[in-house]
Design a protein around this motif. Sequence first.
Motif, PDB file in Angstrom:
ATOM      1  N   VAL A  57      35.449  42.585  32.465  1.00  0.00           N
ATOM      2  CA  VAL A  57      36.648  42.112  33.159  1.00  0.00           C
ATOM      3  C   VAL A  57      36.228  41.189  34.306  1.00  0.00           C
ATOM      4  O   VAL A  57      36.771  40.090  34.476  1.00  0.00           O
ATOM      5  N   ASP A  79      33.602  42.731  16.761  1.00  0.00           N
ATOM      6  CA  ASP A  79      33.923  44.147  16.699  1.00  0.00           C
ATOM      7  C   ASP A  79      33.191  44.708  15.491  1.00  0.00           C
ATOM      8  O   ASP A  79      33.631  44.552  14.360  1.00  0.00           O
ATOM      9  N   ASN A 115      39.285  45.004  22.012  1.00  0.00           N
ATOM     10  CA  ASN A 115      39.729  45.247  23.383  1.00  0.00           C
ATOM     11  C   ASN A 115      39.868  43.954  24.185  1.00  0.00           C
ATOM     12  O   ASN A 115      40.152  43.995  25.378  1.00  0.00           O
ATOM     13  N   TYR A 117      42.035  41.467  24.344  1.00  0.00           N
ATOM     14  CA  TYR A 117      43.318  41.172  24.986  1.00  0.00           C
ATOM     15  C   TYR A 117      43.439  41.933  26.306  1.00  0.00           C
ATOM     16  O   TYR A 117      43.764  41.362  27.342  1.00  0.00           O
ATOM     17  N   LEU A 118      43.170  43.214  26.285  1.00  0.00           N
ATOM     18  CA  LEU A 118      43.272  44.042  27.485  1.00  0.00           C
ATOM     19  C   LEU A 118      42.287  43.566  28.562  1.00  0.00           C
ATOM     20  O   LEU A 118      42.642  43.472  29.745  1.00  0.00           O
ATOM     21  N   ILE A 119      41.077  43.242  28.179  1.00  0.00           N
ATOM     22  CA  ILE A 119      40.064  42.771  29.127  1.00  0.00           C
ATOM     23  C   ILE A 119      40.537  41.490  29.815  1.00  0.00           C
ATOM     24  O   ILE A 119      40.439  41.350  31.042  1.00  0.00           O
ATOM     25  N   ARG A 121      43.628  40.365  30.153  1.00  0.00           N
ATOM     26  CA  ARG A 121      44.775  40.672  31.024  1.00  0.00           C
ATOM     27  C   ARG A 121      44.297  41.285  32.340  1.00  0.00           C
ATOM     28  O   ARG A 121      44.767  40.922  33.405  1.00  0.00           O
ATOM     29  N   MET A 122      43.371  42.211  32.252  1.00  0.00           N
ATOM     30  CA  MET A 122      42.836  42.857  33.447  1.00  0.00           C
ATOM     31  C   MET A 122      42.072  41.863  34.330  1.00  0.00           C
ATOM     32  O   MET A 122      41.973  42.054  35.541  1.00  0.00           O
ATOM     33  N   SER A 126      46.741  35.118  31.787  1.00  0.00           N
ATOM     34  CA  SER A 126      48.049  35.322  31.163  1.00  0.00           C
ATOM     35  C   SER A 126      48.243  34.278  30.079  1.00  0.00           C
ATOM     36  O   SER A 126      47.395  33.427  29.857  1.00  0.00           O
TER      37      SER A 126
END
Length: 183
Positions: A57, A79, A115, A117-119, A121-122, A126
């Motif tokens: 992140v 992945d 993961n 997308y989440l990384i 965003r964190m 955006s």
Amino acid sequence: VGIDTIPEAVTASQMRFPREQYPNMQFRLLDANRLPFRREFDAVVGRFMLMYAPEPVETAAKLAECLRPGGVITFIEPDYTCVRQREHLPLYRRVQNLIDIALQRIGADTGIGLNLYLILRMAGLSDLEVRCNVAAGGGPNFAGYSLAASLLALCMPTLEQIGTVDVADLNLETIEACLRAEV
């Protein structure tokens, strides 16, 4: 500007793209978390790098700071947790297990792709578009054989360093053909 933390990778890139022939390209030994650039680039591309980042992140956020307003950031991350086979293929399974052992030993996140997308965003990014591509197959021209052989070759120094993993009988020059023949 290409960066890496591995001196051999930087040297190989400099040799492949000499400054005299490619004056607009440079390769530097830099850590992505300690970059001297701020809002200097139209695009940032990370390929198989966040998987090795202790704090992905933070790394993604630092790289985003290098972008000019309206710039584009792209990451290509794997992945390996989705690598499967349905048939009983001992060599294929062994090669995959060896790759997993080596990547885990060096602290790589082998499941980072799903993961991403989440990384991002964190990291404060955006308006994201995240895609997942999966190579599926097993015929004579399946790219998976070459990929597995290449990954095994990259992992071999780590496997040899571990010492507890027997790789003496694996011939990197023929492993791709052996995988193809097995399937």
